[in-house]
Design an enzyme around this catalytic site. Structure first.
Site, PDB file in Angstrom:
ATOM      1  N   TRP A 195       5.125  63.638  19.576  1.00 43.42           N
ATOM      2  CA  TRP A 195       4.209  63.765  20.715  1.00 43.42           C
ATOM      3  C   TRP A 195       2.837  64.271  20.293  1.00 43.42           C
ATOM      4  CZ3 TRP A 195       7.293  62.385  25.000  1.00 43.42           C
ATOM      5  CH2 TRP A 195       6.567  62.205  26.197  1.00 43.42           C
ATOM      6  N   ARG A 234      15.889  64.242  21.967  1.00 44.56           N
ATOM      7  CA  ARG A 234      14.583  63.606  21.899  1.00 44.56           C
ATOM      8  C   ARG A 234      13.571  64.462  22.616  1.00 44.56           C
ATOM      9  NH1 ARG A 234      16.083  57.472  22.184  1.00 44.56           N
ATOM     10  NH2 ARG A 234      18.226  57.695  21.502  1.00 44.56           N
ATOM     11  N   THR A 235      12.309  64.295  22.187  1.00 40.32           N
ATOM     12  CA  THR A 235      11.256  64.972  22.927  1.00 40.32           C
ATOM     13  C   THR A 235      10.965  64.126  24.158  1.00 40.32           C
ATOM     14  OG1 THR A 235      10.344  65.554  20.793  1.00 40.32           O
ATOM     15  CG2 THR A 235       8.987  66.013  22.704  1.00 40.32           C
ATOM     16  N   LEU A 236      11.434  64.581  25.305  1.00 38.19           N
ATOM     17  CA  LEU A 236      11.158  63.850  26.541  1.00 38.19           C
ATOM     18  C   LEU A 236       9.848  64.315  27.145  1.00 38.19           C
ATOM     19  CD1 LEU A 236      14.754  63.816  27.969  1.00 38.19           C
ATOM     20  CD2 LEU A 236      13.531  61.953  26.880  1.00 38.19           C
TER      21      LEU A 236
END
Lengths: 270, 246
Positions: free
Chosen positions: B130, B23-25
């Site tokens: 994002w 995941r894009t954290l």
């Protein structure tokens, strides 16, 4: 039992290049009570004949609202018609969820036709035994389509399906040239007239027909019975007048004004 | 370290990590503000071409405004690779739409709503794209301008801006926007905003693209720079009046 050896399966061809099971499904449409549709530039009217199966029962619903901008009238197996109506409603609501805009009629009709077509090409399925008149309004204007069990679909200015629909078709064919210019009232009137044609002498009452409309500034809805009754009354009055005029004419050989073809007059009598 | 890796004790870390998904954290390469406003004949949009790797100005010619179909322009700030993924979704969507071959086509309103659904759906999977997106377009004589945030927040307005632009550019646009702006006036407003952002937003760079969309179609300008003047007295001692602990 069977008409021939090639009709036991939907996917079996006859040597003459026919698919009998599909043709039988189309036959089911012809046996359902009549449904008609007609279209002006801005409105579409659907009308059906309500036939109860018994004196003791009510009639089945033959017109379904799919979305604010689309409705269908069916002839044939009502159960199949309801399944397909539910499918159409689903497609419409999904489209509005994702795009927040109404599904174009031409797309819906293609999806419906594709669904019907699959049933003509799978040995373990049967075709839907129902014909649908799909009426709708979108960005490109008012549309009327006919979808049949074979998976074919056609766009029409006016059309009739179901039992004794030929009489309605003949009536509509005589008049469709002017439909584009029609007001919604004229459209409703001709719709009811076309229904009357399919009754072949049986008395037309608001109880045995359902009329629905969709158009510019008017979401799809079924027109209430009183309004239909009023239109029918006005038609009766005109017809009586014509009969009297015809009688008077044969008596005096004088041309009279009432003899003019039933044009704008009926609506003035509301 | 890969998700679902084994901890030092040799036990599996947790069931949720076993999926092996990523995941894009936090975003890696990002673009800064996008500005958009309606004018007389359509919608105009502007963004710089910087791609920041953290706070490093790593890339200098990232195209952050793209046409979507015939009637829509899309501008993006935030994670560049997520923007590229969004462009892939939209490409598929537009091609699928075109393949019906029935004369219907998706307009800016439809694209805006679609993107909103995509963004909100991804945030519900705790795996957001994002980005802040600006969607503008014209269809059937109707101008449209809207925004979608990375968690599915969305709205329409006569002028919009993402990120820093929302703080620095929108007050200017609010003061100067009119319904009947000509193209030249609209460009002037945007360039004024871009210049303020260039001065005050450390991730902004002096290389811009301005694009417009009208009933006739999309035009995206070649990259160009604005004339700057760094001699303002306020620039001389920037930390004056903002004393820090160091």
């Amino acid at each position: 039992m069977f008409r021939n050896q090639y009709d036991t399966d939907v996917t079996t061809w006859s040597p003459a290049g026919r698919l009998f099971q599909v043709e039988y499904a189309m036959e089911a449409v012809k046996q359902g009570s009549a449904a008609i549709g007609l279209r002006s530039a801005t409105h579409i009217v659907l009308a059906t004949v309500n036939k109860a199966t018994s004196e003791l029962s009510s009639h089945q619903k033959k017109i379904f609202k799919v979305d604010d901008h689309i409705g269908v009238a069916i002839a044939g197996l009502t159960a199949d018609g309801r399944v397909l109506s539910r499918y159409l409603r689903n497609e419409c609501i999904n489209h509005s969820f994702v795009y927040e805009s109404p599904l174009p009629i031409s797309r819906l009709v293609v999806q419906l036709a594709d669904k019907a077509q699959v049933c003509t090409q799978r040995s373990w399925k049967r075709p839907y035994g129902v014909g649908l008149l799909v009426a709708g309004l979108d960005e490109t204007g008012a549309h009327l389509y006919y979808n049949c069990p074979s998976g074919n679909y056609f766009e029409y200015q006016a059309f009739a399906i179901g039992s004794r629909s030929q009489a309605a078709k003949t009536y509509l064919e005589r008049r469709f040239d002017n439909f584009d210019k029609y007001s919604r009232e004229e459209l409703i009137k001709d719709g009811i007239f076309a229904i009357k044609e399919t009754l072949q002498g049986e008395k037309l009452t608001s109880a045995i027909c359902t009329v629905a409309i969709v158009g510019v500034g008017e979401p799809f809805h079924i027109i209430n019975q009183q309004a239909i009754e009023q239109v029918i009354q006005s038609l009766d009055i005109v017809e009586d007048a014509q009969v009297e005029a015809a009688a008077a004419e044969s008596a005096s050989e004088e041309p009279s004004a009432a003899q003019e073809p039933a044009a704008a007059a009926p609506m003035d009598l509301q | 370290m890969e998700w679902g890796a084994v901890s030092s004790e040799g036990k599996e870390v947790s069931t949720i990590l076993e999926s092996g998904s990523q995941r894009t954290l936090s975003p890696y390469v990002t673009g800064t503000s996008v500005l958009g406003l309606k004018y007389k004949d359509g919608v105009i949009m502007a963004a710089d071409m910087g791609g920041s790797y953290g706070s490093t100005l790593r890339y200098k010619s990232v195209e952050r405004i793209k046409p979507i179909g015939k009637h829509t322009l899309l501008g993006a700030s935030g994670e560049i690779s997520d923007f590229q993924e969004i462009l892939r979704y939209l490409d598929e969507l537009i091609i699928y739409d075109h393949m019906w071959d029935d004369g219907n086509s998706l307009g800016p309103k439809e694209v805006h709503n679609y993107l909103n659904r995509v963004m909100y759906n991804r945030r519900n999977k705790f795996n957001p794209l994002w980005n802040s997106l600006v969607v503008g377009g014209v269809k059937n004589g109707q101008k449209y301008l809207g925004m979608v945030g990375m968690i599915g927040t969305h709205y329409e307005d006569n002028h919009v801006a993402t990120g820093f632009g929302n703080h620095l550019a929108r007050p200017i646009m609010r003061a100067e926007w009119r319904e009947d702006l000509t193209f030249e006036e609209a460009v002037k407003i945007l360039e004024k905003c871009l210049l303020v952002l260039l001065y005050r937003d450390r991730s902004a760079i002096n290389k811009f693209q301005i694009s417009k969309i009208t009933e006739e179609g999309v035009t995206i300008s070649e990259p160009y720079a604005l004339k700057t003047f760094w001699g303002f007295s306020a620039f001389q001692n920037p930390t004056k009046g903002a004393e820090g602990s160091w």
